[in-house]
Motif scaffolding. Structure first.
Motif, PDB file in Angstrom:
ATOM      1  N   ILE A 214       7.454   5.440  -3.539  1.00 53.49           N
ATOM      2  CA  ILE A 214       6.265   6.037  -4.531  1.00 53.49           C
ATOM      3  C   ILE A 214       6.827   6.354  -5.972  1.00 53.49           C
ATOM      4  N   SER A 215       6.006   5.932  -6.861  1.00 55.62           N
ATOM      5  CA  SER A 215       6.313   6.403  -8.195  1.00 55.62           C
ATOM      6  C   SER A 215       5.691   7.547  -8.670  1.00 55.62           C
ATOM      7  N   SER A 216       4.314   7.987  -7.923  1.00 58.61           N
ATOM      8  CA  SER A 216       3.702   9.118  -8.404  1.00 58.61           C
ATOM      9  C   SER A 216       3.281   9.504  -6.988  1.00 58.61           C
ATOM     10  N   ALA A 217       3.912  10.694  -6.508  1.00 65.71           N
ATOM     11  CA  ALA A 217       3.403  11.404  -5.140  1.00 65.71           C
ATOM     12  C   ALA A 217       2.342  12.317  -5.363  1.00 65.71           C
ATOM     13  N   ASP A 218       1.314  11.958  -6.090  1.00 65.08           N
ATOM     14  CA  ASP A 218       0.268  12.880  -6.273  1.00 65.08           C
ATOM     15  C   ASP A 218      -0.526  13.024  -4.905  1.00 65.08           C
ATOM     16  N   ARG A 219      -1.033  14.046  -4.668  1.00 63.46           N
ATOM     17  CA  ARG A 219      -1.631  14.469  -3.283  1.00 63.46           C
ATOM     18  C   ARG A 219      -2.962  13.564  -3.150  1.00 63.46           C
ATOM     19  N   TYR A 220      -3.692  13.513  -4.260  1.00 67.97           N
ATOM     20  CA  TYR A 220      -4.999  12.879  -4.266  1.00 67.97           C
ATOM     21  C   TYR A 220      -4.958  11.508  -4.786  1.00 67.97           C
ATOM     22  N   GLU A 221      -3.994  11.033  -5.704  1.00 68.46           N
ATOM     23  CA  GLU A 221      -4.023   9.508  -6.118  1.00 68.46           C
ATOM     24  C   GLU A 221      -2.589   9.262  -6.204  1.00 68.46           C
ATOM     25  N   PRO A 222      -2.015   9.081  -4.983  1.00 69.53           N
ATOM     26  CA  PRO A 222      -0.642   8.546  -5.079  1.00 69.53           C
ATOM     27  C   PRO A 222      -0.615   6.883  -5.473  1.00 69.53           C
ATOM     28  N   ARG A 223       0.617   6.636  -6.098  1.00 62.35           N
ATOM     29  CA  ARG A 223       0.685   5.153  -6.574  1.00 62.35           C
ATOM     30  C   ARG A 223       2.050   4.762  -6.128  1.00 62.35           C
ATOM     31  N   VAL A 228       6.854  -2.239  -4.462  1.00 60.96           N
ATOM     32  CA  VAL A 228       6.148  -2.067  -3.319  1.00 60.96           C
ATOM     33  C   VAL A 228       4.827  -2.790  -3.302  1.00 60.96           C
ATOM     34  N   GLN A 229       3.917  -2.378  -4.550  1.00 63.68           N
ATOM     35  CA  GLN A 229       2.612  -3.242  -4.742  1.00 63.68           C
ATOM     36  C   GLN A 229       2.920  -4.897  -4.850  1.00 63.68           C
ATOM     37  N   ASP A 230       3.770  -5.368  -5.330  1.00 68.34           N
ATOM     38  CA  ASP A 230       3.985  -6.727  -5.382  1.00 68.34           C
ATOM     39  C   ASP A 230       4.401  -7.005  -3.900  1.00 68.34           C
ATOM     40  N   PHE A 231       5.265  -6.466  -3.063  1.00 70.49           N
ATOM     41  CA  PHE A 231       5.330  -6.780  -1.793  1.00 70.49           C
ATOM     42  C   PHE A 231       3.866  -6.660  -1.024  1.00 70.49           C
ATOM     43  N   ALA A 232       3.153  -5.649  -1.128  1.00 73.25           N
ATOM     44  CA  ALA A 232       2.034  -5.777  -0.893  1.00 73.25           C
ATOM     45  C   ALA A 232       0.962  -6.625  -0.874  1.00 73.25           C
ATOM     46  N   ARG A 233       0.898  -7.256  -2.193  1.00 73.12           N
ATOM     47  CA  ARG A 233       0.011  -8.275  -2.673  1.00 73.12           C
ATOM     48  C   ARG A 233       0.556  -9.664  -1.856  1.00 73.12           C
ATOM     49  N   TYR A 234       1.868  -9.738  -1.658  1.00 76.97           N
ATOM     50  CA  TYR A 234       2.516 -11.255  -1.126  1.00 76.97           C
ATOM     51  C   TYR A 234       1.785 -11.146   0.338  1.00 76.97           C
ATOM     52  N   TYR A 235       1.726 -10.063   1.045  1.00 78.49           N
ATOM     53  CA  TYR A 235       1.367 -10.284   2.360  1.00 78.49           C
ATOM     54  C   TYR A 235      -0.101  -9.878   2.573  1.00 78.49           C
ATOM     55  N   GLY A 236      -0.919  -9.706   1.373  1.00 76.27           N
ATOM     56  CA  GLY A 236      -2.178  -9.415   1.632  1.00 76.27           C
ATOM     57  C   GLY A 236      -2.553  -8.218   2.299  1.00 76.27           C
ATOM     58  N   THR A 237      -1.753  -7.047   1.999  1.00 76.45           N
ATOM     59  CA  THR A 237      -2.018  -5.886   2.912  1.00 76.45           C
ATOM     60  C   THR A 237      -2.034  -4.685   1.584  1.00 76.45           C
ATOM     61  N   SER A 238      -2.030  -3.415   1.867  1.00 76.22           N
ATOM     62  CA  SER A 238      -1.945  -2.401   1.085  1.00 76.22           C
ATOM     63  C   SER A 238      -1.187  -1.327   1.494  1.00 76.22           C
ATOM     64  N   VAL A 239      -0.787  -0.403   0.400  1.00 77.17           N
ATOM     65  CA  VAL A 239       0.262   0.550   0.923  1.00 77.17           C
ATOM     66  C   VAL A 239      -0.333   2.051   0.538  1.00 77.17           C
ATOM     67  N   LEU A 240      -0.407   2.772   1.436  1.00 79.05           N
ATOM     68  CA  LEU A 240      -0.988   4.248   1.230  1.00 79.05           C
ATOM     69  C   LEU A 240      -0.104   5.102   1.626  1.00 79.05           C
ATOM     70  N   PRO A 241       0.467   5.960   0.644  1.00 81.37           N
ATOM     71  CA  PRO A 241       1.485   6.859   1.425  1.00 81.37           C
ATOM     72  C   PRO A 241       0.730   8.003   2.000  1.00 81.37           C
ATOM     73  N   ALA A 242       1.465   8.689   2.891  1.00 79.79           N
ATOM     74  CA  ALA A 242       0.955  10.013   3.704  1.00 79.79           C
ATOM     75  C   ALA A 242       0.983  10.969   2.451  1.00 79.79           C
ATOM     76  N   ARG A 243       0.020  12.224   2.636  1.00 80.67           N
ATOM     77  CA  ARG A 243       0.065  13.233   1.784  1.00 80.67           C
ATOM     78  C   ARG A 243       1.479  14.087   1.760  1.00 80.67           C
ATOM     79  N   PRO A 244       1.861  14.570   0.811  1.00 79.80           N
ATOM     80  CA  PRO A 244       3.317  15.289   0.867  1.00 79.80           C
ATOM     81  C   PRO A 244       2.981  16.405   1.462  1.00 79.80           C
ATOM     82  N   ARG A 245       4.226  16.698   2.446  1.00 80.11           N
ATOM     83  CA  ARG A 245       4.376  17.712   3.396  1.00 80.11           C
ATOM     84  C   ARG A 245       3.163  17.819   4.499  1.00 80.11           C
ATOM     85  N   SER A 246       2.780  16.444   4.765  1.00 76.23           N
ATOM     86  CA  SER A 246       1.640  16.521   5.739  1.00 76.23           C
ATOM     87  C   SER A 246       2.102  15.509   7.007  1.00 76.23           C
ATOM     88  N   PRO A 247       2.897  15.921   7.807  1.00 74.93           N
ATOM     89  CA  PRO A 247       3.421  15.134   8.727  1.00 74.93           C
ATOM     90  C   PRO A 247       2.321  14.564   9.934  1.00 74.93           C
TER      91      PRO A 247
END
Length: 507
Positions: A214-223, A228-247
């Motif tokens: 994750i290049s930007s671990a923002d709580r509301y707009e993570p990126r 990783v985005q290139d990997f997601a485009r290749y497989y037609g999926t999307s990557v959405l990281p979990a919120r920081p400190r939210s197991p």
């Protein structure tokens, strides 16, 4: 007056005379001094209750009375649904409790069933027994959770193998593998292997907030980072990281890491490994036992639920595996090349001065302008070298590439042998043949002004004079010296002289 009710002894006599004595309704009524309707009533009740004389002849009066009472719907037992199946069916896309309740009622038309409100209340009570936390409905094939286990495996050289873990949301089907580190290359390799283990791609991949991913671990707009985005485009999926400190956002991943730790890594604690590959092979052998282990409170296992729910809903995989790509911002130099690791690659000459994005893989270099590919090359590790595509060059530069010594000589030979010989000698006079290209082209261009025959004649005279310079041939043509016939030199004879002895002296 209300009708007098028959005694149980009289009712038993009705059944005895009808079934044992085989009398008709009319004969039974005449014998017992009752109406035929009463006989028909009690015979009907006994028949509906499934009785016969062999069954009731030894019964007490209370047993007979209980059996003959008409059974109301309220006295029937409730048909209890299979709550485990209901719980799994809710993971399917579009399935609701209303739909499952309707199917439950239709499946038991003669039985006593719950109304919709009672059905929902009993299901919620069942779900609460599974885990005392908020129920998160996981749609089939929708999410895959990924993370690294906190436990590692020791190697004989003192290093430690890291353990990558993934789990499907609906079925909790687990995949695990060993990697040397937790760098970006290992994250990508782990996710690629997980997708090919499952045989498809989910709609969403949820990783931890690792800085390598994750290049930007923002709580509301993570990126996620570009790779990783290139990997997601290749497989037609999307990557959405979990919120920081939210197991709790990745509870499935946390529980799967725990399962792998208990049922895989704990079993390997007494083993000795020399390489990461050996650890990976050992983990792969134990994975089937984890996924095929039956659930404690639900029907089936991780593997069976995955095959039933997740597998049909996954997106198909591309024919080839993803190759790790890194991105770099580059600028096009004035020679229409960009530089990557000391090697230069060409792009269309119209892009000189533009800033491009280079997508770098192990074997290739892809150059992008606003997301559109403008050039692609095989990657080279030769520092200081050039990889150039002729189509990227301006027209004048492409023409210059055609100027080779052999081609210039062939052009000259098309005019005549003397012209070809003069060009050959001209190129030999320079240390590097390219220095003579312009002189040769100038020489060949004289044929357009003076014609091929005159140029050939001028080249013959220049060779006779011992010169190969372009301006000398040009002057010969300008002064029309090529039109003057060459005089053949007379044969030389020795003059008569006293000091000349002659051939007779040596005989």
């Amino acid at each position: 007056m209300p009708k007098q009710q028959l005694s149980l002894r009289m009712i038993k006599d009705v059944l005895r005379l009808k079934w044992h004595a085989q009398l008709s309704h009319e004969q039974v009524a005449a014998t017992l001094k009752i109406s035929k309707g009463v006989v028909a009533k009690y015979i009907g009740l006994a028949t509906a209750a499934g009785l016969d004389w062999g069954t009731v002849q030894d019964w007490s009066e209370q047993q007979l009375w209980t059996a003959l009472q008409p059974r109301s719907a309220a006295s029937l037992p409730i048909v209890v649904p299979d709550w485990g199946r209901i719980h799994r069916e809710l993971d399917r896309k579009g399935v609701t409790l209303m739909l499952l309740w309707q199917e439950y009622v239709q499946a038991h038309p003669q039985g006593r069933t719950w109304r919709y409100t009672q059905f929902c209340e009993h299901y919620k009570a069942f779900a609460a027994t599974l885990k005392r936390s908020m129920r998160q409905h996981r749609r089939a094939g929708e999410k895959m959770f990924v993370d690294y286990a906190g436990s590692t495996v020791a190697l004989s050289d003192g290093a430690r193998a890291q353990v990558f873990v993934s789990a499907m949301a609906a079925s909790s089907c687990v995949f695990a593998c060993a990697t040397p580190t937790q760098r970006l290359d290992d994250w990508i390799e782990g996710m690629v292997r997980a997708l090919h283990f499952y045989g498809g791609a989910p709609a969403l991949i949820i990783p931890d907030n690792a800085t390598t991913v994750i290049s930007s671990a923002d709580r509301y707009e993570p990126r996620a980072n570009d790779t990783v985005q290139d990997f997601a485009r290749y497989y037609g999926t999307s990557v959405l990281p979990a919120r920081p400190r939210s197991p709790k956002d990745k509870a499935t991943a946390e529980s799967s890491v725990q399962v792998v730790g208990r049922w895989v890594l704990a079993r390997l604690r007494h083993h000795r490994f020399d390489t990461v590959a050996q650890v990976d092979a050992a983990i792969a052998k134990l994975l089937p036992s984890v996924n095929e282990r039956p659930f404690q409170k639900l029907p089936g296992s991780r593997a069976s639920v995955f095959a039933e729910l997740d597998a049909p809903a996954l997106l198909p995989l591309p024919p080839q595996r993803y190759e790790l790509a890194r991105f770099k911002t580059v600028k096009v130099h004035i020679d229409h090349h960009i530089e990557v690791d000391g090697h230069r690659y060409s792009v269309p000459h119209a892009l000189v001065g533009q800033t491009l994005e280079a997508r770098l893989t192990k074997r290739g270099v892809e150059l992008l302008l606003r997301g559109q590919r403008v050039a692609a090359h095989v990657r080279s590790d030769r520092r200081g070298g050039y990889t150039t595509v002729e189509a990227h060059m301006p027209a004048a530069h492409r023409a210059h590439l055609e100027w080779t010594p052999q081609r210039l000589i062939e052009w000259g030979q098309q005019i005549g042998m003397a012209c070809g010989e003069l060009i050959t000698r001209l190129l030999q006079t320079y240390k590097h043949p390219e220095h003579g290209y312009r002189s040769c082209l100038g020489l060949l261009s004289l044929s357009r002004r003076y014609g091929r025959e005159r140029l050939e004649a001028a080249c013959e005279r220049a060779l006779a004079l011992g010169t190969v310079r372009y301006r000398h041939v040009r002057d010969l043509l300008a002064n029309n010296r090529d039109l003057i016939a060459q005089e053949k030199p007379a044969e030389w004879t020795s003059p008569a002289h006293a000091n000349v002895r002659g051939p007779d002296y040596y005989q």
